[in-house]
Design an enzyme around this catalytic site. Sequence first.
Site, PDB file in Angstrom:
ATOM      1  N   HIS A  45       0.849  -1.200   0.000  1.00  0.00           N
ATOM      2  CA  HIS A  45       0.000   0.000   0.000  1.00  0.00           C
ATOM      3  C   HIS A  45       0.886   1.252   0.000  1.00  0.00           C
ATOM      4  O   HIS A  45       0.662   2.188  -0.766  1.00  0.00           O
ATOM      5  CB  HIS A  45      -0.918  -0.030   1.233  1.00  0.00           C
ATOM      6  CG  HIS A  45      -1.801   1.164   1.386  1.00  0.00           C
ATOM      7  ND1 HIS A  45      -3.171   1.094   1.268  1.00  0.00           N
ATOM      8  CD2 HIS A  45      -1.532   2.465   1.671  1.00  0.00           C
ATOM      9  CE1 HIS A  45      -3.701   2.301   1.474  1.00  0.00           C
ATOM     10  NE2 HIS A  45      -2.712   3.152   1.725  1.00  0.00           N
ATOM     11  N   GLU A  46       1.919   1.242   0.873  1.00  0.00           N
ATOM     12  CA  GLU A  46       2.799   2.415   0.973  1.00  0.00           C
ATOM     13  C   GLU A  46       3.684   2.562  -0.260  1.00  0.00           C
ATOM     14  O   GLU A  46       3.921   3.679  -0.728  1.00  0.00           O
ATOM     15  CB  GLU A  46       3.643   2.350   2.252  1.00  0.00           C
ATOM     16  CG  GLU A  46       2.826   2.346   3.538  1.00  0.00           C
ATOM     17  CD  GLU A  46       1.736   3.408   3.605  1.00  0.00           C
ATOM     18  OE1 GLU A  46       1.938   4.544   3.125  1.00  0.00           O
ATOM     19  OE2 GLU A  46       0.648   3.103   4.122  1.00  0.00           O
ATOM     20  N   HIS A  70       1.940   4.340  -2.894  1.00  0.00           N
ATOM     21  CA  HIS A  70       1.929   5.800  -2.737  1.00  0.00           C
ATOM     22  C   HIS A  70       3.132   6.455  -3.395  1.00  0.00           C
ATOM     23  O   HIS A  70       3.007   7.519  -3.994  1.00  0.00           O
ATOM     24  CB  HIS A  70       1.889   6.208  -1.261  1.00  0.00           C
ATOM     25  CG  HIS A  70       0.520   6.238  -0.674  1.00  0.00           C
ATOM     26  ND1 HIS A  70      -0.508   7.002  -1.199  1.00  0.00           N
ATOM     27  CD2 HIS A  70       0.006   5.615   0.409  1.00  0.00           C
ATOM     28  CE1 HIS A  70      -1.589   6.831  -0.466  1.00  0.00           C
ATOM     29  NE2 HIS A  70      -1.310   6.001   0.513  1.00  0.00           N
TER      30      HIS A  70
END
Length: 186
Positions: free
Chosen positions: A156-157, A160
């Site tokens: 998820h990170e 980003h």
Amino acid sequence: MITMDDIIREGNPTLREVASEVSLPLSEEDIALGKEMMEFLKNSQDPIKAEELNLRGGVGLAAPQLDISKRIIAVHVPSADPVAEPTLSTVMYNPKILSHSVQDACLGEGEGCLSVDREVPGYVVRHAKVTISYYDADGQKQKIRLKNYEAIVVQHEIDHINGVMFYDHINEANPFSLKEGVLVID
């Protein structure tokens, strides 16, 4: 100290940019940013500090969410046992996915994001296992293998820093459809 006011929300163009590599050796500024990001995560998971500072709970934070287009992520995943050490707690500079499992996984409750102030229903399908390389705050190259929840948090990170939002992975036509064999993590 980072607060919710420092976190940009969806619609801000920085969230859709591919972030720049961090130069090595790490600058004092980048090391300090990593420490502040980790402090935010720890504060956000402390019920008293979170309420006092009006923080939403988070297990991961990426520099682009602070409107800083750099490849820096912090993850702090608490253990299910409140007295045990976190299962994963680190700041990663220039993280890369080296390899991943064939098997996919998703969180049964879906995913949320500090930069998204709304519920986005649907399964976010990711790799069940990943091997990540990154540099730590001392500038040492690290390699780590993660699976299940920790693997999902780090993916998820990393999304980003690549300009990808979690809901980009949701099947628009059928948000709760899954291919056979996808591991659903509760």
